[in-house]
Scaffold this active site. Sequence first.
Site: not given
Length: 293
Positions: A12, A176, A180, A194
């Site tokens: 954000g 997505k 996830n 990852n």
Amino acid sequence: MEIVVFGAGSLGSLIGGLLTRAHDVTLVGREPHISAVRKQGLRVTGEVETTVHPDARTEPLESADLAVVTVKAFDTATAARALSDCALDACLSLQNGLCEATLAEHLDAPVLAGICTYGARRREPGVVACTGVGTVALGPRGGGQSDTADRVGKAFDAAGIEIEVATDMPRRLWEKLAVNAGINAVTALSRVENGALLDGPAESVAHAAARETARVARAAGIDLSDERAAAAVERVAAATAANRSSMLQDVTAGRRTEVDAIVGVVADAEQSTPVNETTAALLRTWEAERSLR
Ligand code: KPL
């Protein structure tokens, strides 16, 4: 455009900081970050270097043209209730999970779905690092075209954010979710970056989690094949090989995870989804043991 970014965590703050280059932005978040931004501005470091001066506060405003929601999925209902007193023309979710319906329940304004692949990490109060320049894809949450999506797309473009206005957001959101469910849950449980999923022993677990997600998506009327979902896991794990997934970061910091909004959506579906049922049960047990749920 007057934009309120609700949830000034790492993503954000980064998106809000970038939007401040062209718009009147207010960041809504927590202390001590908010006071630091008010005092010295928001410093963006890493792949984008800039210092900007958005307004910053801990409560939402009375009105804005656009609300960009970036809170954790489990805080969506609280964010939606807080924003329901704010007169808005549009709302855009840039969250993990399928949070748009919860926002739409509480808001009069149209809610757009969005997917952001920019990488962000909060360094210290008032400072956010851009760890990867990505793109923002946004569009109507039910798919198709809308003037609101076009307008919001133009506003992001004016701020120099890589933007794609998409007509197929439902399929993108489920793809997505598959990524996830595969990457976040497996990396959080095995405590690896990852990239460790590529050709490692857990690769087949991550792919199976994604294929189960595609099956649940198809039952909900979304055109997402098993192959496409597994290929997306592979592609994103390669592109973000050095990343620690957001769920791994949450587990490492002892924080509540987004298990319910990601893995839980698949695990709790009517179909048999043994991989997601297992990862959800393990993550939920970990949270329960720490009184995080
Ligand atoms: O979205 C992510 C996350 O960590 O939440 C990915 C794409 C897996 C990047 O780490």
